[in-house]
Design a protein around this motif. Structure first.
Motif, PDB file in Angstrom:
ATOM      1  N   LYS A  22       9.491  -6.251  -0.168  1.00 54.77           N
ATOM      2  CA  LYS A  22       8.430  -6.268   0.851  1.00 54.77           C
ATOM      3  C   LYS A  22       7.479  -5.084   0.676  1.00 54.77           C
ATOM      4  O   LYS A  22       6.274  -5.222   0.846  1.00 54.77           O
ATOM      5  CB  LYS A  22       9.046  -6.250   2.258  1.00 54.77           C
ATOM      6  N   GLN A  23       8.034  -3.939   0.324  1.00 53.36           N
ATOM      7  CA  GLN A  23       7.181  -2.768   0.068  1.00 53.36           C
ATOM      8  C   GLN A  23       6.257  -3.038  -1.112  1.00 53.36           C
ATOM      9  O   GLN A  23       5.085  -2.658  -1.120  1.00 53.36           O
ATOM     10  CB  GLN A  23       8.032  -1.544  -0.238  1.00 53.36           C
ATOM     11  N   ARG A  26       3.215  -5.064  -0.439  1.00 56.27           N
ATOM     12  CA  ARG A  26       2.129  -4.282   0.153  1.00 56.27           C
ATOM     13  C   ARG A  26       1.440  -3.389  -0.879  1.00 56.27           C
ATOM     14  O   ARG A  26       0.240  -3.129  -0.790  1.00 56.27           O
ATOM     15  CB  ARG A  26       2.657  -3.414   1.298  1.00 56.27           C
ATOM     16  N   ALA A  27       2.208  -2.910  -1.861  1.00 53.12           N
ATOM     17  CA  ALA A  27       1.668  -1.922  -2.805  1.00 53.12           C
ATOM     18  C   ALA A  27       0.913  -2.539  -3.983  1.00 53.12           C
ATOM     19  O   ALA A  27      -0.046  -1.937  -4.493  1.00 53.12           O
ATOM     20  CB  ALA A  27       2.806  -1.043  -3.335  1.00 53.12           C
ATOM     21  N   LYS A  30      -2.999  -2.758  -4.100  1.00 49.99           N
ATOM     22  CA  LYS A  30      -3.656  -1.457  -4.286  1.00 49.99           C
ATOM     23  C   LYS A  30      -3.618  -1.049  -5.756  1.00 49.99           C
ATOM     24  O   LYS A  30      -4.583  -0.526  -6.310  1.00 49.99           O
ATOM     25  CB  LYS A  30      -2.954  -0.370  -3.456  1.00 49.99           C
ATOM     26  N   GLU A  52       6.152 -12.342  -3.770  1.00 47.41           N
ATOM     27  CA  GLU A  52       6.183 -13.070  -2.485  1.00 47.41           C
ATOM     28  C   GLU A  52       7.243 -14.177  -2.531  1.00 47.41           C
ATOM     29  O   GLU A  52       7.966 -14.404  -1.558  1.00 47.41           O
ATOM     30  CB  GLU A  52       4.797 -13.646  -2.178  1.00 47.41           C
TER      31      GLU A  52
END
Ligand SMILES: [Fe+2]
Length: 162
Positions: A22-23, A26-27, A30, A52
Motif C-alpha cells: 500500500k505504501q 502511494r510512492a 511520485k 494495485e
C-alpha cells in the motif's frame, strides 16, 4: 504471554507486506514523475498497476484465511521509500538520477522478493493452499519487475557514465 506459533508469524508477515504494498502504491507515482527516461517511467507505472493487483491478491489471501485484511506498518518499506524520495531531490544529471532511482527501486523489489519468498514457504508448510497460490503470483511479478529494471539499468547506467 501466549506462545507465538508459525501461523501467528505468517499472519503478521502478511499484514506487514500488505502495508508495504500500500505504501508503494502511494510512492510509485511520485517516483515515475521524477524520472527522465520514458521507458523507466513506463516500467514504474506498469509496476504501479501490478502493485494495485498485488494488494487485491493479499486481501484475497486474508479472506482465504477468514481474517480481515488489516495491515501493520512496514517500517522497512517506509525507509526504502524515504531513501528513494531523497534521490528525487538530488541535483544530478538526468541519466545519473535515473540510475539512482533504479537502484532504489531494485532495493524495494529485493525486499519484497525476500518477504514473499518467506511467506510462500510458510504458506506451504502451514497448508494454506489458496494463500500460497496468490503469494506465488505476487512473487513472480516482483521477480519479473526486478529483471525488467536490471535490463533498463544496462542502458541507463551506461548513459550515466558519459
Ligand atoms: Fe509489490
Amino acid at each position: 504471554m501466549a506462545m507465538r506459533t508459525l501461523d501467528d508469524c505468517f499472519q503478521d508477515e502478511l499484514r506487514d507486506v500488505l502495508s508495504a504494498e500500500k505504501q508503494l502504491v502511494r510512492a510509485l507515482p511520485k517516483m515515475a514523475k521524477g524520472v527522465a527516461s520514458e521507458e523507466l517511467r513506463q516500467a514504474l507505472l506498469d509496476h504501479l498497476e501490478e502493485t494495485e493487483g498485488q494488494v487485491e491478491r493479499l486481501e484475497q489471501a486474508f479472506e482465504s484465511l477468514d481474517k480481515s485484511p488489516r495491515s501493520k506498518k512496514c517500517v522497512a518499506m517506509e525507509g526504502l521509500i524515504e531513501e528513494g524520495s531523497h534521490v528525487l531531490e538530488e541535483e544530478a544529471e538526468d541519466d545519473v538520477k535515473d540510475a539512482m532511482i533504479i537502484a532504489a527501486a531494485q532495493k524495494v523489489e529485493h525486499y519484497e522478493i525476500a518477504t514473499y519468498g518467506t511467506l510462500c514457504t510458510w504458506a506451504e508448510m502451514l497448508g494454506h493452499t489458496d494463500a500460497l497460490a496468490l503469494l506465488k503470483e505476487n512473487l513472480a511479478q516482483e521477480k519479473a519487475a526486478d529483471e525488467k529494471l536490471t535490463k533498463l539499468a544496462e542502458s541507463i547506467n551506461l548513459a550515466a557514465t558519459t
